[in-house]
Design a protein around this motif. Structure first.
Motif, short mmCIF file in Angstrom:
data_model
loop_
_atom_site.label_atom_id
_atom_site.label_comp_id
_atom_site.label_asym_id
_atom_site.label_seq_id
_atom_site.Cartn_x
_atom_site.Cartn_y
_atom_site.Cartn_z
N GLU A 197 -2.36 5.43 -3.56
CA GLU A 197 -2.50 4.54 -4.71
C GLU A 197 -3.38 3.39 -4.29
O GLU A 197 -2.99 2.57 -3.46
N GLU A 198 -4.59 3.35 -4.84
CA GLU A 198 -5.56 2.32 -4.47
C GLU A 198 -4.97 0.92 -4.68
O GLU A 198 -4.33 0.65 -5.69
N GLU A 199 -5.19 0.07 -3.69
CA GLU A 199 -4.71 -1.30 -3.77
C GLU A 199 -5.83 -2.23 -3.31
O GLU A 199 -6.35 -2.08 -2.20
N ASN A 200 -6.23 -3.15 -4.17
CA ASN A 200 -7.30 -4.10 -3.85
C ASN A 200 -8.57 -3.38 -3.40
O ASN A 200 -9.26 -3.84 -2.50
N GLY A 201 -8.86 -2.24 -4.01
CA GLY A 201 -10.06 -1.50 -3.70
C GLY A 201 -9.99 -0.69 -2.42
O GLY A 201 -10.97 -0.10 -2.00
N MET A 202 -8.81 -0.66 -1.78
CA MET A 202 -8.68 0.07 -0.51
C MET A 202 -8.29 1.52 -0.79
O MET A 202 -7.32 1.78 -1.51
N THR A 203 -9.05 2.42 -0.22
CA THR A 203 -8.78 3.84 -0.32
C THR A 203 -9.07 4.49 1.02
O THR A 203 -9.63 3.85 1.91
N GLY A 204 -8.70 5.74 1.16
CA GLY A 204 -9.05 6.48 2.36
C GLY A 204 -8.01 6.40 3.46
O GLY A 204 -6.83 6.16 3.22
N ILE A 205 -8.49 6.60 4.67
CA ILE A 205 -7.64 6.67 5.87
C ILE A 205 -7.53 5.29 6.51
O ILE A 205 -8.52 4.57 6.62
N PHE A 206 -6.31 4.95 6.96
CA PHE A 206 -6.04 3.71 7.69
C PHE A 206 -5.19 4.02 8.91
O PHE A 206 -4.41 4.97 8.90
N TRP A 207 -5.34 3.21 9.95
CA TRP A 207 -4.42 3.23 11.07
C TRP A 207 -3.44 2.10 10.84
O TRP A 207 -3.83 0.99 10.48
N MET B 245 0.85 -1.17 0.00
CA MET B 245 0.00 0.00 0.00
C MET B 245 0.90 1.23 0.00
O MET B 245 1.82 1.32 0.79
N THR B 246 0.62 2.17 -0.88
CA THR B 246 1.35 3.43 -0.89
C THR B 246 0.45 4.48 -0.23
O THR B 246 -0.71 4.62 -0.59
N ALA B 247 1.02 5.16 0.76
CA ALA B 247 0.21 6.09 1.54
C ALA B 247 1.05 7.27 2.01
O ALA B 247 2.28 7.22 2.02
N LYS B 248 0.34 8.33 2.42
CA LYS B 248 0.97 9.53 2.98
C LYS B 248 0.67 9.55 4.47
O LYS B 248 -0.47 9.33 4.88
N ILE B 249 1.70 9.80 5.28
CA ILE B 249 1.52 9.85 6.73
C ILE B 249 0.77 11.12 7.09
O ILE B 249 1.20 12.23 6.76
N VAL B 250 -0.35 10.96 7.79
CA VAL B 250 -1.21 12.08 8.19
C VAL B 250 -0.93 12.49 9.64
O VAL B 250 -0.89 13.68 9.96
N SER B 251 -0.76 11.50 10.52
CA SER B 251 -0.43 11.79 11.92
C SER B 251 0.31 10.60 12.51
O SER B 251 0.20 9.48 12.02
N ILE B 252 1.06 10.90 13.57
CA ILE B 252 1.84 9.87 14.24
C ILE B 252 1.53 9.96 15.73
O ILE B 252 1.66 11.02 16.34
N GLY B 253 1.10 8.84 16.28
CA GLY B 253 0.80 8.76 17.71
C GLY B 253 1.00 7.32 18.13
O GLY B 253 1.96 6.67 17.72
N GLU B 254 0.07 6.80 18.92
CA GLU B 254 0.12 5.38 19.29
C GLU B 254 0.09 4.51 18.05
O GLU B 254 0.71 3.46 17.98
N LYS B 255 -0.67 4.96 17.05
CA LYS B 255 -0.72 4.33 15.73
C LYS B 255 -0.37 5.40 14.71
O LYS B 255 -0.46 6.59 14.99
N ILE B 256 0.04 4.97 13.53
CA ILE B 256 0.32 5.91 12.45
C ILE B 256 -0.94 6.00 11.59
O ILE B 256 -1.48 4.98 11.17
N GLU B 257 -1.42 7.20 11.37
CA GLU B 257 -2.59 7.40 10.52
C GLU B 257 -2.08 7.77 9.13
O GLU B 257 -1.26 8.68 8.98
N VAL B 258 -2.56 7.04 8.12
CA VAL B 258 -2.13 7.29 6.75
C VAL B 258 -3.34 7.44 5.83
O VAL B 258 -4.43 6.96 6.14
N GLU B 259 -3.12 8.12 4.71
CA GLU B 259 -4.12 8.23 3.66
C GLU B 259 -3.57 7.54 2.43
O GLU B 259 -2.48 7.85 1.97
N VAL B 260 -4.32 6.56 1.92
CA VAL B 260 -3.90 5.79 0.75
C VAL B 260 -3.85 6.73 -0.45
O VAL B 260 -4.79 7.47 -0.72
#
Length: 78
Positions: A18-28, A1-16
């Motif tokens: 480059e869509e991969e397997n239909g996954m888009t949006g924000i992930f922890w 998954m290619t993503a941009k780091i949005v925030s860093i805390g207990e978990k890293i929040e990223v925004e996809v």
């Protein structure tokens, strides 16, 4: 998954970016002591920063929470 780091805390929040397997949006992204973090040249990196573009390798499992969560095996700067 290619993503941009949005925030860093207990978990890293990223925004996809480059869509991969239909996954888009924000992930922890869960990072633990087994997660390998590398710079663009493959050298060990000890800190990530907000705004960095990264390639995240994970085992394919996605926890159906909001936002969805994955466990990173490797994070490498792009």
């Amino acid at each position: 998954m290619t993503a941009k780091i949005v925030s860093i805390g207990e978990k890293i929040e990223v925004e996809v970016v480059e869509e991969e397997n239909g996954m888009t949006g924000i992930f922890w992204v869960n990072v633990n002591s087994d997660t390998v973090v590398l710079d663009k040249n493959g050298n060990r990196l000890f800190a990530l920063q907000i705004g960095q573009l990264v390639e995240i390798t994970y085992d394919g499992k996605v926890m159906m929470s909001y936002p969805p969560q994955i466990a990173a095996q490797k994070i490498q700067l792009k």
